[in-house]
Design a protein around this motif. Structure first.
Motif, short mmCIF file in Angstrom:
data_model
loop_
_atom_site.label_atom_id
_atom_site.label_comp_id
_atom_site.label_asym_id
_atom_site.label_seq_id
_atom_site.Cartn_x
_atom_site.Cartn_y
_atom_site.Cartn_z
N UNK A 182 0.68 -1.25 0.00
CA UNK A 182 0.29 0.05 -0.04
C UNK A 182 0.96 1.29 0.08
N UNK A 183 2.00 1.34 0.73
CA UNK A 183 3.01 2.35 0.86
C UNK A 183 3.53 2.47 -0.44
N UNK A 184 4.08 1.52 -1.19
CA UNK A 184 4.60 1.81 -2.49
C UNK A 184 3.64 2.17 -3.58
N UNK A 185 2.23 1.82 -3.41
CA UNK A 185 1.38 2.28 -4.56
C UNK A 185 1.20 4.02 -4.17
N UNK A 186 0.99 4.22 -2.89
CA UNK A 186 0.84 5.51 -2.45
C UNK A 186 2.08 6.63 -2.78
N UNK A 187 3.40 6.04 -2.69
CA UNK A 187 4.40 6.79 -2.96
C UNK A 187 4.77 6.84 -4.61
N UNK A 188 4.16 5.83 -5.35
CA UNK A 188 4.46 5.90 -6.83
C UNK A 188 3.53 6.95 -7.20
N UNK A 189 2.50 7.36 -6.88
CA UNK A 189 1.63 8.48 -7.36
C UNK A 189 1.79 9.74 -6.81
N UNK A 190 2.88 9.98 -5.82
CA UNK A 190 3.20 11.11 -5.32
C UNK A 190 4.41 11.85 -5.93
N UNK A 191 4.38 13.24 -5.87
CA UNK A 191 5.71 13.81 -6.52
C UNK A 191 6.35 14.76 -5.64
N UNK A 192 7.72 15.05 -5.95
CA UNK A 192 8.48 16.10 -5.35
C UNK A 192 8.82 15.40 -3.91
N UNK A 193 9.33 14.12 -4.01
CA UNK A 193 9.66 13.76 -2.51
C UNK A 193 10.75 14.14 -2.13
N UNK A 194 11.68 14.92 -3.09
CA UNK A 194 13.06 15.19 -2.39
C UNK A 194 12.76 16.27 -1.45
N UNK A 195 11.84 17.26 -1.95
CA UNK A 195 11.58 18.33 -0.95
C UNK A 195 10.91 17.93 0.24
N UNK A 196 9.91 17.02 0.18
CA UNK A 196 9.31 16.58 1.35
C UNK A 196 10.28 15.85 2.47
N UNK A 197 11.28 15.03 1.90
CA UNK A 197 12.44 14.37 2.78
C UNK A 197 13.21 15.41 3.36
N UNK A 198 13.44 16.61 2.87
CA UNK A 198 14.31 17.48 3.44
C UNK A 198 13.61 18.10 4.70
N UNK A 199 12.29 18.51 4.28
CA UNK A 199 11.27 19.11 5.49
C UNK A 199 11.17 18.23 6.74
N UNK A 200 11.10 16.74 6.31
CA UNK A 200 11.08 15.79 7.53
C UNK A 200 12.48 15.99 8.36
N UNK A 201 13.23 15.94 7.57
CA UNK A 201 14.60 16.01 8.31
C UNK A 201 14.94 17.00 9.07
N UNK A 202 14.27 18.55 8.96
CA UNK A 202 14.43 19.45 9.65
C UNK A 202 13.73 19.36 10.80
N UNK A 203 12.29 18.92 10.52
CA UNK A 203 11.34 18.76 11.85
C UNK A 203 12.05 17.79 12.73
#
Length: 1004
Positions: free
Chosen positions: A777-798
């Motif tokens: 389910x997670x892989x299906x969700x992530x395959x349809x999502x865009x701009x993963x790099x920006x989201x990953x950076x935000x999470x590391x800052x939090x």
């Protein structure tokens, strides 16, 4: 000789080997009312303890009760011979062994046992209960006067309930326990102290809580901060988890996309179904089928030729179809002979048993059909009823003989006593002779008195004459009476004046002077009287001498002997009349026994007649009643014989029927196969067996050919099955591949090969996908999502921000906890709270303990109330009868108090008293009445002996007589009375007394 049935438990002999000071002592022929008399230390208490020990065991060594072990090395123990109701005589022996001694019991019917049998005979009665109810002494009565009113009432109530003061002791113990723990207005009991302490601690705790507002503020801040830290730690964990998820997706994304492309291509072949290795399997099946077809064609020709040969020769099927019947009758030829012999034997048995039945009918004098005999009730229950009725009839006949003997003996005793009474009356002096004798005795007494008086007067006269002569010479003839009177008047006037003037000294002097004058006047007057009495004395001497001459002289010795003989005869006559009256009462009891026997005999006879009617026996025959048991046994034999006859008749009919059926079978077979009817049964069977043998031989040859044919057919069938199997497998392959023909099948094989290649690659990709931590389910969700790099950076800052904030909050939390701890270490509130809970827990525990005793007291009161309602009325009714006898009708009513333990006593004038208001003797009479009533009513089935040890020494003569009258009225149990007071022996007959003074004591 039949032993007379025992109605009460009775001790008939006491044999002591060694018990205390008593060694080798035997007391035999102990009666229903037996008195053991002896001085102190004669062994009365020892015998009483010996009876308890034989019944219930020697006292344990660790108890204070004396074991009475002999000091001179004699054998310890002894035995009692006792008659038990319904069980007969038993000898109970107990000697030294284990703590309670080794006991053995031997019954007169040969039964032997030990402690278990003894407990069964005594109905599990224990020593304490026996002593409480059936054995009591003077100490139980003497302790009464030491109690107050309430305790005395409770003691008598307990005596009426259990025979002891156990209820009183239990109630007092429970009340003391309750009061030692709690009192409503008390201060010293533990519960009262703890309640006060809990109240005081609660007040102090409330005051301490008011001073802790700052402490509670710190606690609230700490709780808020702890909640904030938990929330931040949760957010940090979620953020770290999201960072890990996105990192894993970057690594697995190419594999996921390739897998998606292969799935689309595989979708084109998803409906293709083709057998595994289908093409190779198809070729192998075609190659294996060809040789089987050739072999099957050759076998078919051989089968056709053999079938034609079998049809040419066939056996007679009708004879063969009867093979079982012919074989069966051949085997049953010996049985036929045996059945003929059994038929004759059964006929003979039937005749013999019919003769036995006729003999039994003649002995019983009855004529009944077999059905009537079979319907007679001969069950075990009926047999028991008949046996009991016959035993009762014989017992009553024996009792009649005993009553006749007792009546004859009593009549002889009456005649003898009446004869002795008449003889003594004839020897007594007549009233006239007694008057003459009394008159002579009076004259002798008068003569003795006069003679004595005469002697004394002569001595006195002689002494006075010698003294009077000197006095006459000294006395002067003057009259000094008037001066004495004047002097007395003067002193009297002086006394009166002193009283009026209250001059006490002058009054005392006047009184002394007056007394002195009176004294001298009396002396002078006496002297004058003595002179006057001298003349009277001489006249009295003359009168006495004259009277002595008139009185006749009698023989004193003869008169004394005659008087003593007459008085002795009167006393003996009085005793004989008492014995005569007692014998008359005994005779009347025997006559009453005859009347009761007659009623019981008629009832028993009626019951026997009813049994005779049920058993179809003649009622008019007296011998049938006397020998009902023998008649019942003959009826059982008759019923058994009738059953045997029916069985034999049935067996004879079955044998005849079986023989007839065998003969009919042989006749039918002979007629069926045209055999001559004049042949014997054995010859017919022989011909049938011969015909069957020939046809069986033909059938054998036919069967051999058929087996060969079957073998060829089976071989052909085997080839056909193999050919069919090849064809089925070929069709199954075509069906599995959904192919219309051979070419279509080969095309489908190529498509199936491509599908297998796709599935192999997909499996490899799936293995890589399964190695990642991401779910599908997670892989299906992530395959349809865009701009993963920006989201990953935000999470590391939090994550970095939360990791820096949490330590600051934890530092502040530690500071707040430190401030709260400083307040807690003050300890006032904590100590008070701990102390309060500790004391409250102790209070709860002690309250539960108090509640146990309160519940026990409540149950005891309910038990007493139930006893008052159910058991006590019956005991009191009997106790009132006893008390009326003991007090000669003075006290007539006893009733229990309603709200407490105790009794009221009412006299014949309807005045009520509490027990403590009665005299000591009256209290003892109430106690004795209740104890005897308890033994008679509450324990009326336990007819143990009453054992009494000097319990009535405080009674006067009348009370003692009434006590003995009451004891003699207790005819349903044996009484053993121990006493050291000789004056009590007048209340008993000589035959009822055993003297404890002789070296070897036996009852005469």
């Amino acid at each position: 000789m039949k032993v007379k049935e025992v109605l009460i438990l009775k001790i008939i002999e006491i044999q002591i080997y060694g018990y205390g000071k008593l060694v080798d002592k035997t007391y035999s022929q102990i009666g229903d009312f037996q008195v053991f008399y002896g001085e102190n230390e004669a062994g009365k208490s020892t015998i009483m303890a010996f009876i308890h020990a034989i019944f219930f065991g020697f006292p344990p060594k660790q108890q204070n009760e004396s074991r009475y072990e002999p000091k001179e090395g004699s054998k310890y123990g002894g035995k009692l011979t006792v008659l038990f109701p319904g069980r007969g005589k038993a000898v109970i022996e107990r000697v030294k062994g284990k703590s309670a001694g080794n006991v053995s019991v031997r019954m007169e019917d040969g039964t032997a046992g030990s402690e278990a049998l003894l407990k069964e005979l005594l109905h599990d009665m224990d020593k304490k209960m026996f002593q409480s109810i059936f054995s009591f002494n003077v100490h139980g009565l003497q302790n009464i006067h030491q109690m107050n009113g309430e305790d005395l009432g409770r003691l008598l109530f307990s005596a009426g309930a259990l025979g002891t003061d156990q209820l009183l002791l239990a109630e007092q113990t429970l009340q003391k326990e309750l009061e030692s723990r709690f009192k409503p207005n008390g201060k010293k009991p533990a519960l009262n102290q703890k309640i006060s302490e809990v109240k005081e601690l609660y007040k102090k705790l409330q005051m301490a809580e008011q001073k802790n507002e700052e402490y509670w503020h710190f606690i609230k801040e700490i709780e808020k901060l702890e909640e904030q830290i938990k929330r931040m730690q949760k957010d940090l964990a979620e953020s770290k988890e999201n960072v890990h998820t996105l990192t894993s997706w970057q690594q697995i994304e190419p594999v996921f996309k390739e897998n998606k492309l292969l799935e689309k291509e595989w979708y084109m072949y998803k409906d293709l179904v083709f057998p595994i290795d289908g093409l190779a399997r198809y070729e192998r099946l075609l190659e294996g089928q060809r040789p089987l077809l050739a072999k099957q064609s050759a076998l078919k020709k051989q089968i056709t030729q053999l079938s034609e040969e079998i049809r040419a020769s066939q056996a007679n099927k009708e004879i063969l179809s009867a093979e079982k019947e012919i074989t069966s009758i051949s085997e049953q030829l010996p049985l036929m002979q045996k059945l003929r012999e059994e038929e004759k034997t059964l006929s003979l048995k039937c005749a013999n048993i019919e003769s036995d039945i006729q003999d039994l009918n003649e002995r019983l004098n009855i004529t009944l059909s077999d059905d009537e005999i079979a319907s007679i009730d001969t069950s075990i229950h009926k047999k028991k009823q008949v046996s009991e009725a016959e035993d009762e009839y014989k017992r009553l006949v024996a009792k009649k003989t005993d009553l006749d003997e007792q009546f004859n003996e009593s009549t002889r005793e009456l005649d003898l006593l009446e004869k002795k009474v008449n003889e003594l009356k004839a020897l007594l002096l007549s009233p006239k002779e007694e008057n003459e004798l009394q008159k002579k005795q009076d004259e002798i007494e008068e003569r003795n008195k006069l003679q004595q008086e005469l002697d004394e007067m002569r001595k006195k006269q002689k002494a006075e004459n010698s003294g009077r002569t000197g006095k006459r010479q000294q006395r002067k003839p003057k009259n000094d009476t008037m001066p004495a009177i004047l002097l007395a008047c003067l002193f009297l006037v002086l006394c009166v004046w002193s009283l009026l003037q209250q001059e006490w000294l002058i009054g005392i002097i006047g009184a002394a002077g007056l007394l002195f004058v009176i004294y001298h006047f009396i002396l002078k007057s006496k002297a004058k009287m003595d002179e006057g009495d001298t003349a009277g004395l001489e006249q009295r001497l003359i009168d006495i001498e004259k009277r002595l001459e008139q009185l006749p002289e009698h023989d004193i010795n003869n008169m004394a002997v005659l008087k003593a003989q007459n008085d002795e005869r009167k006393q003996k006559l009085k005793e004989l009349e008492i014995y005569l009256q007692q014998e008359i009462l005994s005779n009347e009891k025997i006559i009453s026994g005859f009347e009761r026997w007659e009623v019981a005999f008629q009832q028993c006879k009626k019951k026997l007649q009813e049994h005779c009617a049920h058993l179809h026996l003649p009622l008019h025959n007296e011998e049938t009643l006397e020998q009902l048991g023998e008649a019942y046994r003959l009826l059982e034999q008759l019923k058994t014989a009738v059953k045997g006859k029916r069985h034999i008749v049935q067996e004879h009919a079955q044998t005849s029927e079986s023989l007839k059926m065998l003969q009919e079978k042989i006749d039918k077979l002979a007629e069926r196969f045209n055999l001559h009817h004049e042949l014997s049964y054995a010859e017919k069977v022989y011909e049938l067996r011969k015909m069957l043998k020939d046809e069986i031989a033909k059938k054998g040859e036919e069967e051999e050919a058929a087996r060969e044919l079957k073998k060829l057919e089976e071989e052909e069938h085997t080839y056909l099955l193999e050919i069919s199997q090849y064809q089925e497998e070929l069709s199954e392959l075509m069906k599995q591949g959904n192919a219309a023909d051979q070419e279509h099948f080969r095309e489908l094989a190529k498509q199936a090969e491509r599908k297998e290649q796709i599935e192999a690659r997909k499996n490899a990709l799936q293995m890589q996908l399964q190695m990642t931590t991401l779910s599908a389910e997670e892989m299906e969700y992530l395959a349809g999502k865009k701009k993963e790099e920006q989201t990953l950076e935000d999470l590391k800052g939090l994550v970095d921000s939360l990791e820096n904030s949490i330590p600051d909050c934890q530092k502040k939390l530690a500071e707040l906890k430190y401030e709260a701890k400083l307040i807690e270490e003050g300890g006032t509130h904590a100590d008070l709270l701990h102390r309060y809970k500790l004391i409250k827990a102790e209070l709860d525990r002690d309250a539960k303990e108090w509640a146990k005793y309160a519940a026990a007291q409540h149950i005891l009161k309910k038990t007493i109330a139930a006893f008052k309602d159910e058991r006590l009325p019956k005991i009191i009714a009997k106790a009132e009868e006893h008390l009326s006898i003991l007090t000669d009708g003075e006290y007539v009513r006893i009733w229990p108090k309603q709200e407490e333990s105790g009794f009221y006593i009412q006299n014949k004038r309807k005045t009520s008293f509490e027990v403590y208001e009665l005299s000591q003797a009256a209290k003892e009479q109430v106690y004795v009445a209740l104890r005897l009533a308890l033994a008679e009513t509450a324990y009326e089935k336990e007819n143990y002996p009453l054992i009494i040890d000097d319990s009535f020494v405080n009674f006067d003569h009348n009370r003692t007589e009434r006590m003995m009258k009451l004891l003699r009225s207790l005819t349903n149990r044996q009484i053993l009375f121990f006493t050291c007071h000789q004056h009590l022996l007048s209340q008993f007959y000589d035959k009822e007394i055993i003297e404890l003074t002789a070296p070897l004591l036996t009852k005469s």
